[in-house]
Design a protein around this motif. Structure first.
Motif, PDB file in Angstrom:
ATOM      1  N   GLU A  20       0.837  -1.187   0.000  1.00 51.12           N
ATOM      2  CA  GLU A  20       0.000   0.000   0.000  1.00 51.12           C
ATOM      3  C   GLU A  20       0.883   1.251   0.000  1.00 51.12           C
ATOM      4  O   GLU A  20       2.100   1.164   0.243  1.00 51.12           O
ATOM      5  N   ASN A  27       2.957  -1.841   9.749  1.00 55.46           N
ATOM      6  CA  ASN A  27       3.257  -1.566   8.342  1.00 55.46           C
ATOM      7  C   ASN A  27       4.775  -1.499   8.228  1.00 55.46           C
ATOM      8  O   ASN A  27       5.442  -0.810   9.012  1.00 55.46           O
ATOM      9  N   PHE A  47       4.726   0.445   1.107  1.00 53.87           N
ATOM     10  CA  PHE A  47       5.061  -0.347   2.290  1.00 53.87           C
ATOM     11  C   PHE A  47       4.181  -1.579   2.280  1.00 53.87           C
ATOM     12  O   PHE A  47       3.243  -1.675   1.468  1.00 53.87           O
ATOM     13  N   TRP A  59      -0.039   6.168  11.626  1.00 52.39           N
ATOM     14  CA  TRP A  59       0.446   5.313  10.526  1.00 52.39           C
ATOM     15  C   TRP A  59       1.418   6.065   9.631  1.00 52.39           C
ATOM     16  O   TRP A  59       2.147   5.454   8.841  1.00 52.39           O
ATOM     17  N   ASN A  93      -0.887   4.455   1.050  1.00 56.87           N
ATOM     18  CA  ASN A  93      -1.856   5.463   1.484  1.00 56.87           C
ATOM     19  C   ASN A  93      -1.437   6.219   2.741  1.00 56.87           C
ATOM     20  O   ASN A  93      -2.126   7.144   3.145  1.00 56.87           O
ATOM     21  N   HIS A  94      -0.333   5.842   3.349  1.00 54.70           N
ATOM     22  CA  HIS A  94       0.179   6.592   4.512  1.00 54.70           C
ATOM     23  C   HIS A  94       1.557   7.134   4.135  1.00 54.70           C
ATOM     24  O   HIS A  94       2.470   6.361   3.837  1.00 54.70           O
ATOM     25  N   ARG A 113       2.827  -4.664  17.876  1.00 54.08           N
ATOM     26  CA  ARG A 113       2.599  -5.609  16.782  1.00 54.08           C
ATOM     27  C   ARG A 113       3.823  -6.528  16.693  1.00 54.08           C
ATOM     28  O   ARG A 113       4.624  -6.418  15.756  1.00 54.08           O
ATOM     29  N   ASN A 171      -4.070  -8.816   9.187  1.00 59.06           N
ATOM     30  CA  ASN A 171      -4.221  -8.928  10.639  1.00 59.06           C
ATOM     31  C   ASN A 171      -4.384 -10.405  10.982  1.00 59.06           C
ATOM     32  O   ASN A 171      -5.497 -10.902  11.195  1.00 59.06           O
ATOM     33  N   ASN A 215       1.424  -3.674   4.220  1.00 62.68           N
ATOM     34  CA  ASN A 215       0.405  -3.778   5.260  1.00 62.68           C
ATOM     35  C   ASN A 215       0.192  -5.264   5.494  1.00 62.68           C
ATOM     36  O   ASN A 215      -0.391  -5.951   4.656  1.00 62.68           O
ATOM     37  N   TYR A 216       0.705  -5.757   6.620  1.00 57.64           N
ATOM     38  CA  TYR A 216       0.476  -7.152   6.981  1.00 57.64           C
ATOM     39  C   TYR A 216      -1.025  -7.382   7.191  1.00 57.64           C
ATOM     40  O   TYR A 216      -1.702  -6.559   7.821  1.00 57.64           O
TER      41      TYR A 216
HETATM   42  C1  GCU Z   1      -5.439   0.576   9.139  1.00 55.07           C
HETATM   43  C2  GCU Z   1      -4.296   1.227   8.382  1.00 55.07           C
HETATM   44  C3  GCU Z   1      -3.424   0.182   7.737  1.00 55.07           C
HETATM   45  C4  GCU Z   1      -2.958  -0.794   8.807  1.00 55.07           C
HETATM   46  C5  GCU Z   1      -4.153  -1.406   9.474  1.00 55.07           C
HETATM   47  C6  GCU Z   1      -3.781  -2.371  10.597  1.00 55.07           C
HETATM   48  O1  GCU Z   1      -6.309  -0.040   8.236  1.00 55.07           O
HETATM   49  O2  GCU Z   1      -4.819   2.101   7.388  1.00 55.07           O
HETATM   50  O3  GCU Z   1      -2.322   0.797   7.096  1.00 55.07           O
HETATM   51  O4  GCU Z   1      -2.144  -1.793   8.260  1.00 55.07           O
HETATM   52  O5  GCU Z   1      -4.963  -0.397  10.049  1.00 55.07           O
HETATM   53  O6  GCU Z   1      -4.314  -2.246  11.674  1.00 55.07           O
HETATM   54  O7  GCU Z   1      -2.949  -3.253  10.388  1.00 55.07           O
END
Ligand code: GCU
Length: 138
Positions: free
Chosen positions: A19, A121, A30, A90, A21-22, A67, A35, A32-33
């Motif tokens: 992603e 992230n 980066f 983020w 977006n941050h 995390r 969850n 985004n793992y």
């Molecule tokens: C949000 C955030 C993501 C992040 C995600 C998370 O959605 O925008 O960038 O990875 O939370 O909690 O893992």
């Protein structure tokens, strides 16, 4: 020698998405793992010579909950449950450092989420002393 940078978006991603977006990441984005326990990003890190080194993992965690991830090198966990604590937003990126022993040539470095929240992230790993300087993005 200059520290070598390995962008997470170019690594092998299992249970995660690239992603952008941050802001504040380096490269083109980066990871985004997802969850989920066991989501991981695996890097191939090339060392000129065998010996000790430092891996710097640049990450963001916009929550107030750690995390944690296991960091492994060539299949052996070298840092279990490294915290990856909150960075405030983020868009705030921080460095987590792990001291490792690398072999000459290719080394497989994996960062695996150990809780159902998944990993932070992840922007990149820098290998070598110095750790590099984040350059940021627009
Ligand atoms: C949000 C955030 C993501 C992040 C995600 C998370 O959605 O925008 O960038 O990875 O939370 O909690 O893992």
């Amino acid at each position: 020698a200059a520290a070598a940078e390995y962008q997470a978006e170019n690594a092998t991603i299992v249970d995660g998405v690239v992603e952008s977006n941050h802001t504040g990441y380096t490269g083109s984005g980066f990871v985004n793992y997802n969850n989920a326990v066991g989501s991981y990003v695996e890097f191939t890190i090339n060392a000129a010579a065998a010996g000790s080194s430092t891996l710097t993992l640049r990450y963001a965690n916009g929550t107030t909950t750690n995390r944690p991830m296991d960091i492994s090198v060539n299949g052996a966990v070298v840092s279990a449950g490294l915290a990856f604590g909150g960075t405030g937003a983020w868009t705030n990126w921080a460095d987590a450092k792990v001291n490792v022993t690398l072999k000459a040539g290719a080394n497989v470095v994996r960062a695996t989420a150990t809780t159902a929240n998944g990993g932070p992230n992840l922007d990149r790993i820098t290998e070598g002393s110095g750790g590099g300087t984040p350059t940021g993005t627009p």
